[in-house]
Design an enzyme around this catalytic site. Structure first.
Site, PDB file in Angstrom:
ATOM      1  N   SER A   9      45.110  44.033  37.503  1.00  0.00           N
ATOM      2  CA  SER A   9      43.705  44.313  37.800  1.00  0.00           C
ATOM      3  C   SER A   9      43.390  45.790  37.575  1.00  0.00           C
ATOM      4  O   SER A   9      43.862  46.658  38.308  1.00  0.00           O
ATOM      5  CB  SER A   9      43.376  43.934  39.245  1.00  0.00           C
ATOM      6  OG  SER A   9      42.111  44.454  39.571  1.00  0.00           O
ATOM      7  N   HIS A  34      43.128  41.840  34.075  1.00  0.00           N
ATOM      8  CA  HIS A  34      42.089  41.295  34.962  1.00  0.00           C
ATOM      9  C   HIS A  34      40.971  42.330  35.073  1.00  0.00           C
ATOM     10  O   HIS A  34      41.191  43.466  35.470  1.00  0.00           O
ATOM     11  CB  HIS A  34      42.711  41.003  36.324  1.00  0.00           C
ATOM     12  CG  HIS A  34      41.808  40.325  37.301  1.00  0.00           C
ATOM     13  ND1 HIS A  34      41.587  38.960  37.293  1.00  0.00           N
ATOM     14  CD2 HIS A  34      41.076  40.818  38.327  1.00  0.00           C
ATOM     15  CE1 HIS A  34      40.763  38.648  38.280  1.00  0.00           C
ATOM     16  NE2 HIS A  34      40.426  39.759  38.922  1.00  0.00           N
ATOM     17  N   ASP A  36      37.594  43.249  36.697  1.00  0.00           N
ATOM     18  CA  ASP A  36      36.726  42.960  37.847  1.00  0.00           C
ATOM     19  C   ASP A  36      35.324  43.510  37.636  1.00  0.00           C
ATOM     20  O   ASP A  36      35.133  44.717  37.508  1.00  0.00           O
ATOM     21  CB  ASP A  36      37.322  43.583  39.116  1.00  0.00           C
ATOM     22  CG  ASP A  36      38.474  42.774  39.676  1.00  0.00           C
ATOM     23  OD1 ASP A  36      38.328  41.545  39.807  1.00  0.00           O
ATOM     24  OD2 ASP A  36      39.520  43.367  39.979  1.00  0.00           O
ATOM     25  N   MET A  38      31.784  44.033  39.289  1.00  0.00           N
ATOM     26  CA  MET A  38      31.082  44.071  40.589  1.00  0.00           C
ATOM     27  C   MET A  38      29.721  44.698  40.397  1.00  0.00           C
ATOM     28  O   MET A  38      29.589  45.708  39.694  1.00  0.00           O
ATOM     29  CB  MET A  38      31.904  44.881  41.582  1.00  0.00           C
ATOM     30  CG  MET A  38      33.311  44.343  41.768  1.00  0.00           C
ATOM     31  SD  MET A  38      34.235  45.346  42.921  1.00  0.00           S
ATOM     32  CE  MET A  38      35.779  44.422  42.969  1.00  0.00           C
ATOM     33  N   HIS A  68      36.554  38.622  35.760  1.00  0.00           N
ATOM     34  CA  HIS A  68      36.228  38.054  37.078  1.00  0.00           C
ATOM     35  C   HIS A  68      34.848  38.576  37.471  1.00  0.00           C
ATOM     36  O   HIS A  68      34.697  39.730  37.852  1.00  0.00           O
ATOM     37  CB  HIS A  68      37.323  38.506  38.079  1.00  0.00           C
ATOM     38  CG  HIS A  68      37.063  38.068  39.484  1.00  0.00           C
ATOM     39  ND1 HIS A  68      37.757  38.580  40.558  1.00  0.00           N
ATOM     40  CD2 HIS A  68      36.205  37.151  39.999  1.00  0.00           C
ATOM     41  CE1 HIS A  68      37.320  38.018  41.678  1.00  0.00           C
ATOM     42  NE2 HIS A  68      36.372  37.158  41.359  1.00  0.00           N
ATOM     43  N   MET A  70      31.971  39.139  39.756  1.00  0.00           N
ATOM     44  CA  MET A  70      31.516  39.153  41.151  1.00  0.00           C
ATOM     45  C   MET A  70      30.112  39.720  41.103  1.00  0.00           C
ATOM     46  O   MET A  70      29.854  40.879  41.445  1.00  0.00           O
ATOM     47  CB  MET A  70      32.446  40.032  42.000  1.00  0.00           C
ATOM     48  CG  MET A  70      33.801  39.381  42.240  1.00  0.00           C
ATOM     49  SD  MET A  70      35.052  40.579  42.706  1.00  0.00           S
ATOM     50  CE  MET A  70      35.517  41.176  41.084  1.00  0.00           C
ATOM     51  N   MET A 139      40.601  33.559  45.942  1.00  0.00           N
ATOM     52  CA  MET A 139      40.592  34.932  46.465  1.00  0.00           C
ATOM     53  C   MET A 139      41.364  34.960  47.782  1.00  0.00           C
ATOM     54  O   MET A 139      41.104  34.164  48.677  1.00  0.00           O
ATOM     55  CB  MET A 139      39.152  35.397  46.737  1.00  0.00           C
ATOM     56  CG  MET A 139      38.290  35.621  45.527  1.00  0.00           C
ATOM     57  SD  MET A 139      38.922  36.851  44.379  1.00  0.00           S
ATOM     58  CE  MET A 139      38.989  38.329  45.384  1.00  0.00           C
ATOM     59  N   ASP A 177      44.174  36.084  43.798  1.00  0.00           N
ATOM     60  CA  ASP A 177      43.674  37.454  43.593  1.00  0.00           C
ATOM     61  C   ASP A 177      43.448  38.158  44.927  1.00  0.00           C
ATOM     62  O   ASP A 177      42.610  37.739  45.725  1.00  0.00           O
ATOM     63  CB  ASP A 177      42.340  37.354  42.818  1.00  0.00           C
ATOM     64  CG  ASP A 177      41.738  38.705  42.483  1.00  0.00           C
ATOM     65  OD1 ASP A 177      42.349  39.741  42.791  1.00  0.00           O
ATOM     66  OD2 ASP A 177      40.626  38.713  41.902  1.00  0.00           O
TER      67      ASP A 177
HETATM   68  C1  DX5 Z   1      38.990  42.294  44.659  1.00  0.00           C
HETATM   69  C2  DX5 Z   1      39.295  42.129  43.196  1.00  0.00           C
HETATM   70  C3  DX5 Z   1      40.757  42.142  42.928  1.00  0.00           C
HETATM   71  C4  DX5 Z   1      41.412  43.451  43.283  1.00  0.00           C
HETATM   72  C5  DX5 Z   1      42.868  43.239  43.513  1.00  0.00           C
HETATM   73  O1  DX5 Z   1      37.645  42.137  44.868  1.00  0.00           O
HETATM   74  O2  DX5 Z   1      38.773  40.909  42.695  1.00  0.00           O
HETATM   75  O3  DX5 Z   1      41.025  41.778  41.591  1.00  0.00           O
HETATM   76  O4  DX5 Z   1      41.273  44.417  42.293  1.00  0.00           O
HETATM   77  O5  DX5 Z   1      43.416  44.445  43.927  1.00  0.00           O
HETATM   78  P1  DX5 Z   1      44.659  44.476  44.911  1.00  0.00           P
HETATM   79  O6  DX5 Z   1      45.817  43.865  44.171  1.00  0.00           O
HETATM   80  O7  DX5 Z   1      44.859  45.929  45.202  1.00  0.00           O
HETATM   81  O8  DX5 Z   1      44.294  43.674  46.132  1.00  0.00           O
HETATM   82 ZN    ZN Z   2      39.459  40.062  40.762  1.00  0.00          ZN
END
Ligand code: DX5
Ligand code: ZN
Length: 225
Positions: A9, A34, A36, A38, A68, A70, A139, A177
Site C-alpha cells: 500500500s 495497492h 488507496d 481517499m 481501492h 474510498m 477491511m 487490508d
Molecule cells: C486504509 C487503507 C489501507 C492502508 C493500510 O484506509 O485502505 O490500504 O494503507 O496501511 P497499514 O498496512 O499501515 O494498515
Molecule cells: Zn486500501
C-alpha cells in the site's frame, strides 16, 4: 496450496518520489501495488487521483495496480482510473447508488472488479453479486489512515467470506487490508486470505523492503508445511 500475494500500500510510501518507491518495493518482492484513493468525504483523508496513476504508467511502472476507491460517488473515478492504467478496481457498496452498474462499468473497462467491506459493513451485499466479482476486499481497520491496529473481530468475518467463496465454482480472491504485520499475517492467511495489503509494516519498517518482504514470506511459508 493457493499462492499468497503481497499488495504494497503506497499510502505509507514517500509521495515525493513515488515512482522510485514503487520500483523499489516491486524489486524487493511485492506482487501488487495497492493504490488507496481517499476523497475527504467518504473517508476523512485525501490522497491521489487518476492523474498520478497515469504519470506512474508513463514513468514506466508495469506492476499490477490494485485501486481501492474510498470515495463517493465512484462511477467517474472508475472510468478515469481504468483509462489511466488500473488493473483491479475495488469500491465500497455504500459509496454508490447502483452497485451492479458500478461493477459493470469496471468490467466494461477491462479491469478486475472487487467489492470492499468496511469492518462493520454486513456481507449481505454479496447475496446477488458474488458471481460478478473477481475479488472481495475485507477491511480490517476503518478506512482512512495507515498504521492502525488490526481489529480482532475481523478474523470471524474473513472466515465467513472464505466459506461464501468456497461455495462458488469460480475462483474469487480474498484480500485483507489494514493493520497487517509480521506478527499477525500467518493467522490471517490461516483464516483464508489470498492477498495481503501491507502499508506501514513495509514502508515504515526498520529493515530494507527486501528483508521485510522476505520475512513476511517466511511467515507465510510456515503455513504450507
Ligand atoms: C486504509 C487503507 C489501507 C492502508 C493500510 O484506509 O485502505 O490500504 O494503507 O496501511 P497499514 O498496512 O499501515 O494498515
Ligand atoms: Zn486500501
Amino acid at each position: 496450496m493457493e499462492k499468497f500475494l503481497i499488495s504494497a500500500s503506497i499510502l505509507s510510501a514517500n509521495f515525493a518520489y513515488l515512482g522510485k518507491e514503487i520500483n523499489d518495493v516491486i524489486k524487493s518482492g511485492a506482487d501488487i501495488i495497492h493504490f488507496d484513493v481517499m476523497d475527504n468525504h467518504y473517508v476523512p483523508n485525501l490522497t491521489i487521483g487518476p492523474l498520478v496513476l497515469k504519470s506512474l504508467r508513463e514513468y514506466g511502472i508495469k506492476a499490477l495496480i490494485d485501486v481501492h476507491l474510498m470515495s463517493q460517488p465512484v462511477d467517474d473515478l472508475i472510468m478515469n482510473f481504468a483509462i489511466a492504467g488500473a488493473n483491479i478496481i475495488s469500491f465500497h457498496p455504500e459509496s454508490t447508488k447502483h452497485i451492479d452498474r458500478s461493477i459493470s462499468l469496471i468490467k466494461e473497462h477491462g479491469c478486475k472488479v472487487g467489492l470492499a467491506f468496511n469492518p462493520s459493513t454486513p456481507l449481505y451485499y454479496l447475496d446477488y453479486l458474488i458471481d460478478e466479482l473477481d475479488l472481495i476486499l475485507v477491511m480490517s481497520v476503518n478506512p482512512g489512515f495507515e498504521g492502525q491496529t488490526f481489529l480482532p473481530y475481523i478474523f470471524k468475518k474473513i472466515s465467513k467470506v472464505k466459506k461464501i467463496i468456497n461455495k462458488r465454482k469460480r475462483k474469487i480472491l480474498l484480500e485483507v487490508d489494514g493493520g497487517i504485520n509480521l506478527e499477525n499475517i500467518k493467522k490471517i492467511a490461516t483464516f483464508g486470505a489470498n492477498i495481503f495489503v501491507i502499508g506501514s509494516a513495509i514502508f515504515k519498517s526498520q529493515f530494507s523492503y527486501k528483508e521485510t518482504i522476505r520475512n513476511i514470506r517466511i511467515e507465510l511459508d510456515k503455513i504450507k508445511k
